[in-house]
Design an enzyme around this catalytic site. Sequence first.
Site, PDB file in Angstrom:
ATOM      1  N   ASP A 140      35.846 -18.943  19.003  1.00  8.07           N
ATOM      2  CA  ASP A 140      36.638 -18.156  19.185  1.00  8.07           C
ATOM      3  C   ASP A 140      38.191 -18.010  18.562  1.00  8.07           C
ATOM      4  O   ASP A 140      38.320 -20.079  18.683  1.00  8.07           O
ATOM      5  CB  ASP A 140      37.259 -16.614  19.791  1.00  8.07           C
ATOM      6  CG  ASP A 140      38.487 -15.390  19.546  1.00  8.07           C
ATOM      7  OD1 ASP A 140      38.713 -15.443  18.596  1.00  8.07           O
ATOM      8  OD2 ASP A 140      39.608 -16.333  20.465  1.00  8.07           O
ATOM      9  N   ASP A 164      42.178 -17.347  17.033  1.00  8.33           N
ATOM     10  CA  ASP A 164      43.314 -16.721  17.689  1.00  8.33           C
ATOM     11  C   ASP A 164      43.262 -16.905  19.392  1.00  8.33           C
ATOM     12  O   ASP A 164      42.243 -15.933  19.371  1.00  8.33           O
ATOM     13  CB  ASP A 164      43.486 -15.143  17.413  1.00  8.33           C
ATOM     14  CG  ASP A 164      43.655 -15.231  16.053  1.00  8.33           C
ATOM     15  OD1 ASP A 164      44.313 -15.533  15.489  1.00  8.33           O
ATOM     16  OD2 ASP A 164      42.645 -14.134  15.363  1.00  8.33           O
ATOM     17  N   GLY A 209      40.738 -10.245  20.235  1.00 11.12           N
ATOM     18  CA  GLY A 209      39.914  -9.849  19.741  1.00 11.12           C
ATOM     19  C   GLY A 209      38.977  -8.595  18.533  1.00 11.12           C
ATOM     20  O   GLY A 209      37.907  -9.001  18.121  1.00 11.12           O
ATOM     21  N   ARG A 226      41.254  -5.269  13.100  1.00  9.49           N
ATOM     22  CA  ARG A 226      42.337  -5.391  13.075  1.00  9.49           C
ATOM     23  C   ARG A 226      42.981  -3.118  12.261  1.00  9.49           C
ATOM     24  O   ARG A 226      43.467  -2.315  13.353  1.00  9.49           O
ATOM     25  CB  ARG A 226      43.263  -5.118  10.989  1.00  9.49           C
ATOM     26  CG  ARG A 226      44.458  -5.259  11.066  1.00  9.49           C
ATOM     27  CD  ARG A 226      44.218  -5.948   9.402  1.00  9.49           C
ATOM     28  NE  ARG A 226      44.004  -7.627   9.282  1.00  9.49           N
ATOM     29  CZ  ARG A 226      43.652  -8.418   7.823  1.00  9.49           C
ATOM     30  NH1 ARG A 226      44.257  -7.246   7.022  1.00  9.49           N
ATOM     31  NH2 ARG A 226      43.510  -9.128   8.067  1.00  9.49           N
ATOM     32  N   SER A 250      38.709 -12.343  12.995  1.00 12.23           N
ATOM     33  CA  SER A 250      40.041 -12.448  11.862  1.00 12.23           C
ATOM     34  C   SER A 250      39.693 -12.306  10.689  1.00 12.23           C
ATOM     35  O   SER A 250      38.747 -13.501  10.132  1.00 12.23           O
ATOM     36  CB  SER A 250      40.337 -12.929  12.838  1.00 12.23           C
ATOM     37  OG  SER A 250      41.521 -13.094  11.334  1.00 12.23           O
ATOM     38  N   ASN A 284      41.831 -12.926   8.561  1.00 10.27           N
ATOM     39  CA  ASN A 284      42.461 -13.850   7.916  1.00 10.27           C
ATOM     40  C   ASN A 284      42.211 -15.552   8.727  1.00 10.27           C
ATOM     41  O   ASN A 284      43.379 -16.848   8.052  1.00 10.27           O
ATOM     42  CB  ASN A 284      43.769 -14.096   8.727  1.00 10.27           C
ATOM     43  CG  ASN A 284      44.924 -12.997   8.300  1.00 10.27           C
ATOM     44  OD1 ASN A 284      44.801 -13.015   6.839  1.00 10.27           O
ATOM     45  ND2 ASN A 284      45.055 -12.038   9.334  1.00 10.27           N
ATOM     46  N   ASP A 322      39.056 -15.893  24.292  1.00  7.98           N
ATOM     47  CA  ASP A 322      40.497 -15.639  25.558  1.00  7.98           C
ATOM     48  C   ASP A 322      39.782 -14.438  25.905  1.00  7.98           C
ATOM     49  O   ASP A 322      41.245 -13.590  26.403  1.00  7.98           O
ATOM     50  CB  ASP A 322      41.431 -16.157  24.149  1.00  7.98           C
ATOM     51  CG  ASP A 322      41.999 -15.081  23.662  1.00  7.98           C
ATOM     52  OD1 ASP A 322      41.233 -15.243  22.602  1.00  7.98           O
ATOM     53  OD2 ASP A 322      43.586 -15.521  23.406  1.00  7.98           O
TER      54      ASP A 322
HETATM   55  C1  BG6 Z   1      41.405 -11.297  16.556  1.00 10.51           C
HETATM   56  C2  BG6 Z   1      42.418 -11.782  16.957  1.00 10.51           C
HETATM   57  O1  BG6 Z   1      41.332 -13.024  16.705  1.00 10.51           O
HETATM   58  O2  BG6 Z   1      41.761 -10.867  14.888  1.00 10.51           O
HETATM   59  C3  BG6 Z   1      42.987  -9.935  16.861  1.00 10.51           C
HETATM   60  O3  BG6 Z   1      42.280 -11.345  18.300  1.00 10.51           O
HETATM   61  C4  BG6 Z   1      43.259  -9.615  15.842  1.00 10.51           C
HETATM   62  O4  BG6 Z   1      44.402  -9.734  17.806  1.00 10.51           O
HETATM   63  C5  BG6 Z   1      41.769  -9.467  14.816  1.00 10.51           C
HETATM   64  O5  BG6 Z   1      43.852  -8.131  15.840  1.00 10.51           O
HETATM   65  C6  BG6 Z   1      41.958  -9.566  13.323  1.00 10.51           C
HETATM   66  O6  BG6 Z   1      42.921  -9.885  12.844  1.00 10.51           O
HETATM   67  P1  BG6 Z   1      43.096 -10.079  11.811  1.00 10.51           P
HETATM   68  O7  BG6 Z   1      43.687 -11.267  11.205  1.00 10.51           O
HETATM   69  O8  BG6 Z   1      41.760  -9.920  10.074  1.00 10.51           O
HETATM   70  O9  BG6 Z   1      44.024  -8.851  11.582  1.00 10.51           O
HETATM   71 MG    MG Z   2      41.150 -14.819  20.837  1.00  9.03          MG
END
Ligand code: BG6
Ligand code: MG
Length: 214
Positions: free
Chosen positions: A8, A10, A45, A48, A115, A117, A169
């Site tokens: 993972d 984040d 995890g 969004r 994510s 991002n 996590d």
């Molecule tokens: C996960 C995070 O890795 O990604 C979450 O733990 C988050 O908190 C999810 O909402 C989506 O992320 P992003 O960057 O696409 O908004």
């Molecule tokens: Mg995580």
Amino acid sequence: LPKACIFDLDGVIVDTVPAHFVAWKAMADELNIPFTEVDNEQLKGVSRTESMKRILAMGGMTKSNIEIEEMTTKKNHIYVEIISKMTPDDILPGVVEFLDLLDDNNIAIALGSSSKNAPVILEAVGLAHRFPVSVDGNQIAHSKPHPEVFLLGADRLGLSPSECVVFEDAISGVQAAKRGNFKCVGVGDSTVLSEADVVIPDMKNIDLTIFDNL
Ligand code: BG6
Ligand code: MG
């Protein structure tokens, strides 16, 4: 030893959990919905859009899909503003050493993140080249606790889930790993991550004995 580890992002590789919390808290404040770090645990995890829906549910509110889209876009702007300043210093302690150890032992390395991002973050902290197999929120239809992100990772590695170990996590991430029939190392609080096969407090000083009890 496993043939691969799927990480993972984040909260395991990079320290973005506080930034996600701050950005979600800003959205919850706007809606007058109480939101604490304990509440945030349930969002780790989770995608969004699903996270936004869960915050609304905490406040007993519903919104249209268009409004939810607007709010998640705003949250992401706040989040990206914070993470745009990320450097290699934001890699969590012990991560680089453990990736080196895996390389030395020919254990493959992959990313399995919800994510969207993720690619930007990996570039910013200088780790993109360490994850030749990288599955993120842009490539999946179902967010954790659905196992899709890890199953796709294993598939790209050319391995079966039983040959891979997932590092997570988030409660949702541990559930995704277990539903996909992966062994799972929880990173964090063992009471929160009780469904993991083994739990470590952080990524510091991990050696290959971590795989002994899986
Ligand atoms: C996960 C995070 O890795 O990604 C979450 O733990 C988050 O908190 C999810 O909402 C989506 O992320 P992003 O960057 O696409 O908004
Ligand atoms: Mg995580």
